[in-house]
Write an enzyme that holds these catalytic residues in place. Structure first.
Site, PDB file in Angstrom:
ATOM      1  N   GLY A  14      -5.444   1.701   2.651  1.00 36.04           N
ATOM      2  CA  GLY A  14      -5.242   2.152   4.035  1.00 36.04           C
ATOM      3  C   GLY A  14      -5.920   3.492   4.256  1.00 36.04           C
ATOM      4  O   GLY A  14      -5.814   4.384   3.423  1.00 36.04           O
ATOM      5  N   ARG A  75     -10.032  -3.829   1.553  1.00 37.90           N
ATOM      6  CA  ARG A  75      -9.177  -4.327   0.482  1.00 37.90           C
ATOM      7  C   ARG A  75      -9.985  -5.395  -0.239  1.00 37.90           C
ATOM      8  O   ARG A  75     -10.780  -6.106   0.382  1.00 37.90           O
ATOM      9  CB  ARG A  75      -7.867  -4.854   1.057  1.00 37.90           C
ATOM     10  N   ASP A 106      -1.444   3.974  -3.943  1.00 40.85           N
ATOM     11  CA  ASP A 106      -0.972   3.432  -5.227  1.00 40.85           C
ATOM     12  C   ASP A 106      -1.761   2.202  -5.686  1.00 40.85           C
ATOM     13  O   ASP A 106      -2.052   2.054  -6.875  1.00 40.85           O
ATOM     14  CB  ASP A 106       0.536   3.144  -5.181  1.00 40.85           C
ATOM     15  N   THR A 129      -3.213   8.751   1.307  1.00 41.11           N
ATOM     16  CA  THR A 129      -2.410   7.712   1.959  1.00 41.11           C
ATOM     17  C   THR A 129      -1.399   8.396   2.880  1.00 41.11           C
ATOM     18  O   THR A 129      -0.863   9.445   2.525  1.00 41.11           O
ATOM     19  CB  THR A 129      -1.667   6.833   0.927  1.00 41.11           C
ATOM     20  N   ASP A 131       1.425   7.359   3.408  1.00 47.01           N
ATOM     21  CA  ASP A 131       2.793   7.019   2.971  1.00 47.01           C
ATOM     22  C   ASP A 131       3.489   8.103   2.154  1.00 47.01           C
ATOM     23  O   ASP A 131       4.708   8.079   2.009  1.00 47.01           O
ATOM     24  CB  ASP A 131       2.769   5.737   2.124  1.00 47.01           C
ATOM     25  N   ASP A 133       3.736   8.320  -0.960  1.00 49.15           N
ATOM     26  CA  ASP A 133       4.570   7.659  -1.979  1.00 49.15           C
ATOM     27  C   ASP A 133       3.989   7.735  -3.390  1.00 49.15           C
ATOM     28  O   ASP A 133       4.248   6.863  -4.215  1.00 49.15           O
ATOM     29  CB  ASP A 133       4.804   6.187  -1.582  1.00 49.15           C
ATOM     30  N   ARG A 175       6.396   0.625   4.404  1.00 51.45           N
ATOM     31  CA  ARG A 175       6.917  -0.674   3.926  1.00 51.45           C
ATOM     32  C   ARG A 175       7.880  -0.483   2.765  1.00 51.45           C
ATOM     33  O   ARG A 175       8.902  -1.134   2.677  1.00 51.45           O
ATOM     34  CB  ARG A 175       5.766  -1.590   3.494  1.00 51.45           C
TER      35      ARG A 175
HETATM   36  P1  ATP Z   1      -2.172   2.444   1.105  1.00 54.68           P
HETATM   37  O1  ATP Z   1      -0.894   2.548   0.307  1.00 54.68           O
HETATM   38  O2  ATP Z   1      -2.393   3.630   1.947  1.00 54.68           O
HETATM   39  O3  ATP Z   1      -2.321   1.154   1.837  1.00 54.68           O
HETATM   40  P2  ATP Z   1      -3.501   1.607  -1.306  1.00 54.68           P
HETATM   41  O4  ATP Z   1      -4.536   2.248  -2.154  1.00 54.68           O
HETATM   42  O5  ATP Z   1      -2.154   1.415  -1.930  1.00 54.68           O
HETATM   43  O6  ATP Z   1      -3.391   2.458   0.036  1.00 54.68           O
HETATM   44  P3  ATP Z   1      -3.966  -1.239  -1.445  1.00 54.68           P
HETATM   45  O7  ATP Z   1      -4.471  -2.185  -0.419  1.00 54.68           O
HETATM   46  O8  ATP Z   1      -2.645  -1.510  -2.045  1.00 54.68           O
HETATM   47  O9  ATP Z   1      -4.029   0.196  -0.773  1.00 54.68           O
HETATM   48  O10 ATP Z   1      -5.024  -1.182  -2.644  1.00 54.68           O
HETATM   49  C1  ATP Z   1      -6.404  -0.975  -2.394  1.00 54.68           C
HETATM   50  C2  ATP Z   1      -7.226  -1.872  -3.269  1.00 54.68           C
HETATM   51  O11 ATP Z   1      -6.965  -1.552  -4.657  1.00 54.68           O
HETATM   52  C3  ATP Z   1      -6.894  -3.365  -3.177  1.00 54.68           C
HETATM   53  O12 ATP Z   1      -7.540  -4.012  -2.103  1.00 54.68           O
HETATM   54  C4  ATP Z   1      -7.419  -3.881  -4.521  1.00 54.68           C
HETATM   55  O13 ATP Z   1      -8.801  -4.099  -4.479  1.00 54.68           O
HETATM   56  C5  ATP Z   1      -7.117  -2.705  -5.466  1.00 54.68           C
HETATM   57  N1  ATP Z   1      -5.869  -2.966  -6.192  1.00 54.68           N
HETATM   58  C6  ATP Z   1      -4.608  -2.882  -5.701  1.00 54.68           C
HETATM   59  N2  ATP Z   1      -3.699  -3.213  -6.659  1.00 54.68           N
HETATM   60  C7  ATP Z   1      -4.412  -3.542  -7.764  1.00 54.68           C
HETATM   61  C8  ATP Z   1      -4.067  -3.979  -9.071  1.00 54.68           C
HETATM   62  N3  ATP Z   1      -2.803  -4.154  -9.446  1.00 54.68           N
HETATM   63  N4  ATP Z   1      -5.077  -4.217  -9.946  1.00 54.68           N
HETATM   64  C9  ATP Z   1      -6.366  -4.029  -9.585  1.00 54.68           C
HETATM   65  N5  ATP Z   1      -6.751  -3.625  -8.361  1.00 54.68           N
HETATM   66  C10 ATP Z   1      -5.809  -3.381  -7.455  1.00 54.68           C
END
Ligand code: ATP
Length: 325
Positions: A14, A75, A106, A129, A131, A133, A175
């Site tokens: 995000g 993503r 995360d 982020t 969030d 978090d 969330r």
């Molecule tokens: P936000 O919490 O602000 O949405 P984020 O970094 O948590 O940000 P995510 O969509 O959860 O956003 O993760 C971003 C990208 O990281 C995912 O689209 C995926 O490509 C990669 N990713 C997430 N989880 C994993 C995982 N367990 N293993 C490998 N890659 C991952």
């Protein structure tokens, strides 16, 4: 002396206001160390698609004040697979990128942790982020801006709620974490704040609201995090209709406006400090860590800890909100 000559920087997950300021700080600090910088567009998706762009000091001019991310975000389901990550690693090596700076949340850091383990490409995380978090930093980039955006919206809703003696249920993002709900709830003077971290049963919610109306207040405002176990503002409004039907009840879901907008001064300073610290940390030989701000000072924490250790909300703030409502 570091052997790193070229670094890749990307924004992922995000988007959050301040990501651009962090990219700017990474690029400008890297130039101080005579490093080349490659922007990887669209996060992990772009890493797999070879969506690379050379960045110089000028290319990050005039972005410190912009929300969103000039590098775009995305993503990628492919990156969650070993094959996807192997393809990304090959592209990074083919482009002579020696180290990565990952700006995200995360999920981004879970991906970065696996990537480092499998391919040994040095990586530093910057917490980006709304969030808030992530463990290892008091605040994440974009959180302060999101708080101010939500608070501003709540102030406006209050004006109209008061004019019409209405009850408003305002849903904010979160969330799995209630940081935004908790602090905007306090800042906006909410009568009730509902978070995923706390189990608030329906009789408790109804009794709190009855107290509000017994105190002769004609309008009221409840802040609900989207991930609250009540199911969010729409479901909660349905539940409350029976007992509070005589009040004019409205729902407002703030949604994606919380992600946009100019970063606050606080977010710009945080982004600038952490962007610079990320490059400095790489030069100092750190890898597989996140740079964060703890009690006002830059600290590094193992990347794994940032997402595997649950960051707690401040329960004292929740008690304060109850007392003041
Ligand atoms: P936000 O919490 O602000 O949405 P984020 O970094 O948590 O940000 P995510 O969509 O959860 O956003 O993760 C971003 C990208 O990281 C995912 O689209 C995926 O490509 C990669 N990713 C997430 N989880 C994993 C995982 N367990 N293993 C490998 N890659 C991952």
């Amino acid at each position: 002396m570091s052997t790193i000559k070229k670094i890749g920087v990307f924004t992922s997950g995000g988007d959050s206001p301040g990501m651009n300021a962090a990219v700017r700080a990474v690029v400008r600090t890297a130039k101080n160390f005579d490093l080349n910088v490659v922007g990887i567009r669209h996060g992990y998706y772009g890493m797999i698609q070879k969506d690379f762009v050379e960045l110089d000091g000028i290319s990050v001019s005039n972005i410190i004040q912009q929300g969103g991310t000039i590098l775009k975000s995305a993503r990628s389901a492919d990156f969650k697979t070993e094959e996807g990550r192997a393809k990304a690693a090959q592209n990074i090596k083919d482009y002579d990128i020696d180290a990565l700076v990952a700006i995200g949340g995360d999920g981004t850091f879970q991906g970065a942790t696996s990537f480092y383990k499998e391919h040994n490409i040095p990586v530093i995380g910057i917490p980006g982020t709304i969030d808030n978090d992530l463990s290892g930093t008091d605040e994440t980039i974009g959180y302060d801006t999101a708080l101010n955006t939500a608070m501003d919206a709540i102030d406006k809703i209050r004006d109209t709620a008061d004019a019409h003696d209405r009850m408003f249920l305002v849903e904010v993002m979160g969330r799995e974490a209630g940081f935004i709900a908790l602090e905007t709830g306090i800042a906006g003077g909410a009568e009730l704040i509902l978070l995923p971290e706390t189990l608030t049963r329906m009789p408790e919610i109804k009794s709190s609201l009855s107290d509000v109306f017994r105190a002769q207040r004609r309008s009221s405002l409840i802040v609900v995090a989207e991930g609250d176990e009540t199911g969010g503002a729409v479901k909660l409004a349905d539940e409350l209709k029976g007992d509070f039907g005589k009040y004019d009840m409205r729902v407002c879901i703030l949604g994606h406006i919380q992600r946009g907008g100019k970063p606050t001064a606080r977010d710009r300073v945080l982004s600038s400090r952490l962007g610079a610290a990320a490059v400095q940390s790489l030069m100092d030989g750190h890898t597989n860590v996140m740079v964060g701000l703890v009690n006002g000072e830059v600290k590094v924490s193992p990347l794994h800890n940032t997402w595997s250790k649950k960051k707690s909300i401040n329960y004292e703030l929740l008690e304060l909100a109850k007392m003041l409502s």
